[in-house]
Scaffold this motif. Sequence first.
Motif, mmCIF file in Angstrom:
data_model
loop_
_atom_site.group_PDB
_atom_site.id
_atom_site.type_symbol
_atom_site.label_atom_id
_atom_site.label_comp_id
_atom_site.label_asym_id
_atom_site.label_seq_id
_atom_site.Cartn_x
_atom_site.Cartn_y
_atom_site.Cartn_z
ATOM 1 N N VAL A 118 0.974 -1.243 -0.047
ATOM 2 C CA VAL A 118 0.092 0.077 -0.069
ATOM 3 C C VAL A 118 0.943 1.084 0.062
ATOM 4 O O VAL A 118 1.897 1.539 0.781
ATOM 5 N N VAL A 119 0.675 2.284 -0.862
ATOM 6 C CA VAL A 119 1.480 3.456 -0.994
ATOM 7 C C VAL A 119 0.334 4.704 -0.966
ATOM 8 O O VAL A 119 -0.503 4.508 -1.006
ATOM 9 N N ASP A 120 0.966 5.696 -0.523
ATOM 10 C CA ASP A 120 0.231 6.840 -0.295
ATOM 11 C C ASP A 120 0.404 7.783 -1.893
ATOM 12 O O ASP A 120 0.900 7.200 -2.676
ATOM 13 N N GLY A 121 0.073 9.230 -1.560
ATOM 14 C CA GLY A 121 0.004 9.880 -2.735
ATOM 15 C C GLY A 121 1.529 10.218 -3.291
ATOM 16 O O GLY A 121 1.684 10.646 -4.668
ATOM 17 N N THR A 122 2.515 9.967 -2.542
ATOM 18 C CA THR A 122 3.815 10.161 -2.938
ATOM 19 C C THR A 122 4.578 8.976 -3.026
ATOM 20 O O THR A 122 6.199 9.048 -2.939
ATOM 21 N N PHE A 123 3.961 7.876 -3.108
ATOM 22 C CA PHE A 123 4.323 6.544 -3.193
ATOM 23 C C PHE A 123 5.367 6.134 -2.161
ATOM 24 O O PHE A 123 6.260 5.236 -2.298
ATOM 25 N N LEU A 148 10.282 4.124 3.504
ATOM 26 C CA LEU A 148 10.308 3.488 2.340
ATOM 27 C C LEU A 148 9.604 4.219 1.117
ATOM 28 O O LEU A 148 8.459 4.750 1.189
ATOM 29 N N ASN A 149 10.211 4.436 -0.161
ATOM 30 C CA ASN A 149 9.423 4.672 -1.288
ATOM 31 C C ASN A 149 9.695 3.836 -2.354
ATOM 32 O O ASN A 149 10.634 3.335 -2.775
ATOM 33 N N ALA A 150 8.320 3.353 -2.862
ATOM 34 C CA ALA A 150 8.442 2.370 -3.981
ATOM 35 C C ALA A 150 9.055 2.740 -5.188
ATOM 36 O O ALA A 150 9.750 1.741 -5.757
ATOM 37 N N MET A 151 9.027 4.087 -5.630
ATOM 38 C CA MET A 151 9.704 4.352 -6.789
ATOM 39 C C MET A 151 11.103 4.456 -6.510
ATOM 40 O O MET A 151 12.060 3.970 -7.739
ATOM 41 N N SER A 187 1.811 18.848 -5.863
ATOM 42 C CA SER A 187 2.532 18.352 -4.819
ATOM 43 C C SER A 187 4.025 18.770 -5.080
ATOM 44 O O SER A 187 4.634 17.777 -5.898
ATOM 45 N N GLU A 188 4.653 19.394 -4.462
ATOM 46 C CA GLU A 188 6.432 19.447 -4.479
ATOM 47 C C GLU A 188 7.086 18.305 -4.105
ATOM 48 O O GLU A 188 7.979 17.923 -4.857
ATOM 49 N N PRO A 189 6.695 17.691 -3.078
ATOM 50 C CA PRO A 189 7.456 16.275 -2.857
ATOM 51 C C PRO A 189 7.278 15.262 -4.042
ATOM 52 O O PRO A 189 8.213 14.755 -4.374
ATOM 53 N N LEU A 190 6.059 15.556 -4.478
ATOM 54 C CA LEU A 190 5.976 14.469 -5.569
ATOM 55 C C LEU A 190 6.528 14.924 -6.822
ATOM 56 O O LEU A 190 7.321 13.887 -7.628
ATOM 57 N N ARG A 191 6.491 16.113 -7.270
ATOM 58 C CA ARG A 191 7.419 16.563 -8.381
ATOM 59 C C ARG A 191 8.955 16.384 -8.426
ATOM 60 O O ARG A 191 9.561 15.990 -9.096
ATOM 61 N N ALA A 192 9.376 16.731 -7.077
ATOM 62 C CA ALA A 192 10.958 16.602 -6.718
ATOM 63 C C ALA A 192 11.255 14.968 -6.731
ATOM 64 O O ALA A 192 12.312 14.806 -7.351
ATOM 65 N N LEU A 193 10.220 14.237 -6.380
ATOM 66 C CA LEU A 193 10.349 12.727 -6.424
ATOM 67 C C LEU A 193 10.816 12.327 -8.068
ATOM 68 O O LEU A 193 11.714 11.647 -8.282
ATOM 69 N N LEU A 194 9.752 12.760 -8.891
ATOM 70 C CA LEU A 194 9.804 12.552 -10.043
ATOM 71 C C LEU A 194 11.128 12.846 -10.629
ATOM 72 O O LEU A 194 11.577 12.017 -11.658
ATOM 73 N N GLU A 195 11.553 14.055 -10.549
ATOM 74 C CA GLU A 195 12.828 14.513 -10.921
ATOM 75 C C GLU A 195 13.961 13.845 -10.462
ATOM 76 O O GLU A 195 14.830 13.484 -11.365
ATOM 77 N N MET A 247 -13.929 10.069 1.591
ATOM 78 C CA MET A 247 -14.392 11.294 2.138
ATOM 79 C C MET A 247 -13.248 11.831 2.935
ATOM 80 O O MET A 247 -13.631 12.664 3.691
ATOM 81 N N ASP A 248 -12.103 11.429 2.737
ATOM 82 C CA ASP A 248 -10.912 11.754 3.789
ATOM 83 C C ASP A 248 -9.738 11.786 2.599
ATOM 84 O O ASP A 248 -9.496 11.093 1.688
ATOM 85 N N VAL A 249 -8.963 12.834 2.544
ATOM 86 C CA VAL A 249 -7.774 13.269 1.941
ATOM 87 C C VAL A 249 -6.954 12.252 1.943
ATOM 88 O O VAL A 249 -6.460 11.772 0.763
ATOM 89 N N THR A 250 -6.392 11.741 3.110
ATOM 90 C CA THR A 250 -5.338 10.509 3.036
ATOM 91 C C THR A 250 -6.103 9.197 2.332
ATOM 92 O O THR A 250 -5.490 8.674 1.467
ATOM 93 N N VAL A 251 -7.222 8.902 2.676
ATOM 94 C CA VAL A 251 -7.945 7.810 2.161
ATOM 95 C C VAL A 251 -7.918 7.730 0.509
ATOM 96 O O VAL A 251 -7.680 6.725 -0.140
ATOM 97 N N SER A 252 -8.294 9.098 -0.109
ATOM 98 C CA SER A 252 -8.337 9.191 -1.494
ATOM 99 C C SER A 252 -6.981 9.050 -2.130
ATOM 100 O O SER A 252 -7.159 8.585 -3.274
ATOM 101 N N GLU A 253 -5.851 9.087 -1.420
ATOM 102 C CA GLU A 253 -4.540 8.905 -1.931
ATOM 103 C C GLU A 253 -3.953 7.707 -1.845
ATOM 104 O O GLU A 253 -2.938 7.404 -2.228
ATOM 105 N N LEU A 254 -4.610 6.854 -1.162
ATOM 106 C CA LEU A 254 -4.143 5.533 -0.664
ATOM 107 C C LEU A 254 -4.220 4.731 -1.976
ATOM 108 O O LEU A 254 -5.297 4.476 -2.852
#
Length: 278
Positions: A118-123, A148-151, A187-195, A247-254
Amino acid sequence: MTIMVGMGPDTAGTGVGVLLRGWRERRRLSQLQLALLADSSARHISFIENGRARPSQEMVLRLAEHLDVPVRERNALLLAAGYAPHYPEKRLDDPAMAALRSGMERLLASHDPYPALVVDGTFQVLAANRALGLLLTGVAPHLLEPPLNAMRITLHPEGVAPRILNLRQWRRHLLERMEQQVGLVRSEPLRALLEEVRAYPEPPGAAADGGEEDITELFPFALPLRIAFEGRVLSFLSTIATFNTPMDVTVSELAMETFLPADTETVAFLQAAVGTER
């Protein structure tokens, strides 16, 4: 973020009108099409987008629903319109999330002897089953330190990447997945991870075998992940599950990613290596 309330035409680029127009254009809808979906008028939609009308909280949520805006970004739209966020954001370890955590743990365990996580919105990896640990054999210790980050684990030269036989294809697939996510959520953390992962060098001797033509012949229905493991090749098909109407931000990104064996050899090995421990 600037809250545009009771102001003239929106020219700052941060008001709710500009944000809604961006989502409408992304969904390739005209103002009239969106108006028909939201039981409104093209004139009213135009006034909202130009900053000449302030939408009600109900209208912001209705438009966001028809534009399929991610939950986190729906809160951003509300803030830009001068309203409080509608969707809470609880941590996964919040007591209110106990039933959710328990359900995910049961799903992960039931997928053994095949890998699942299971990962969140930033993997970030939030949970995983025992079978996934098998695939992490040989990964550098610093990549296995929390969080841990899956990517990173998959594409880093000291991660799983050197053992992925169709690395070029799988890397392209993962980068496209991240790019889609970046396009949906600011999401800046997500964009930074992509780069970061985009800049990883290809591991020395990265296998070109299992090229696109051969893979297509072997697996014409979906792109597999093919990993060299202890003198054998393990092949998996990946599926991703998310929660309906969160109905929750955290759940929406799981997201729960499960790996299904793509051939009988992989089934037999995992059942012997992991299944006997159950």
